[in-house]
Design a protein around this motif. Structure first.
Motif, PDB file in Angstrom:
ATOM      1  N   ALA A  61     -16.839  24.536  82.059  1.00 57.10           N
ATOM      2  CA  ALA A  61     -17.902  23.619  81.649  1.00 57.10           C
ATOM      3  C   ALA A  61     -17.368  22.594  80.652  1.00 57.10           C
ATOM      4  N   GLU A  62     -16.519  23.039  79.711  1.00 52.03           N
ATOM      5  CA  GLU A  62     -15.956  22.103  78.735  1.00 52.03           C
ATOM      6  C   GLU A  62     -15.015  21.112  79.408  1.00 52.03           C
ATOM      7  N   ALA A  63     -14.301  21.544  80.422  1.00 52.82           N
ATOM      8  CA  ALA A  63     -13.411  20.629  81.148  1.00 52.82           C
ATOM      9  C   ALA A  63     -14.221  19.522  81.815  1.00 52.82           C
ATOM     10  N   LYS A  64     -15.387  19.846  82.336  1.00 48.81           N
ATOM     11  CA  LYS A  64     -16.250  18.832  82.947  1.00 48.81           C
ATOM     12  C   LYS A  64     -16.772  17.855  81.893  1.00 48.81           C
ATOM     13  N   ILE A  65     -17.134  18.378  80.723  1.00 53.02           N
ATOM     14  CA  ILE A  65     -17.577  17.520  79.611  1.00 53.02           C
ATOM     15  C   ILE A  65     -16.430  16.597  79.190  1.00 53.02           C
ATOM     16  N   ALA A  66     -15.236  17.156  79.070  1.00 51.02           N
ATOM     17  CA  ALA A  66     -14.068  16.365  78.664  1.00 51.02           C
ATOM     18  C   ALA A  66     -13.781  15.259  79.673  1.00 51.02           C
ATOM     19  N   ALA A  67     -13.935  15.553  80.962  1.00 50.17           N
ATOM     20  CA  ALA A  67     -13.705  14.538  81.994  1.00 50.17           C
ATOM     21  C   ALA A  67     -14.730  13.415  81.894  1.00 50.17           C
ATOM     22  N   GLN A  68     -15.989  13.770  81.624  1.00 56.63           N
ATOM     23  CA  GLN A  68     -17.027  12.749  81.463  1.00 56.63           C
ATOM     24  C   GLN A  68     -16.746  11.889  80.240  1.00 56.63           C
ATOM     25  N   ALA A  69     -16.283  12.513  79.158  1.00 58.72           N
ATOM     26  CA  ALA A  69     -15.966  11.764  77.938  1.00 58.72           C
ATOM     27  C   ALA A  69     -14.791  10.829  78.179  1.00 58.72           C
TER      28      ALA A  69
END
Length: 69
Positions: free
Chosen positions: A35-43
């Protein structure tokens, strides 16, 4: 006195750039890391950093973060 406080508040708020407010994003995954990897990609796509504000784990992970430019 109340009028002076209202005028002061309006002046302060009018100097704040409305583009500097954080944008909220969410992601889901099977683990906290996914989930954090997806957030990081969006950022990264938005050219911003992020701050995780919420994470919930039931059967899947649901994470919310603020993008900060």
């Amino acid at each position: 006195m109340k009028t002076i406080k209202n005028i002061a508040a309006v002046l302060v708020l009018s100097t704040v750039s409305f583009t500097s407010f954080a944008q909220s994003v969410t992601a889901t995954g099977t683990t906290l890391d996914s989930a954090e990897a997806k957030i990081a990609a969006q950022a990264q796509q938005a050219g911003a950093s992020y701050k995780i504000t919420e994470a919930n784990t039931n059967n899947v992970v649901h994470m919310t973060a603020e993008l900060i430019k």
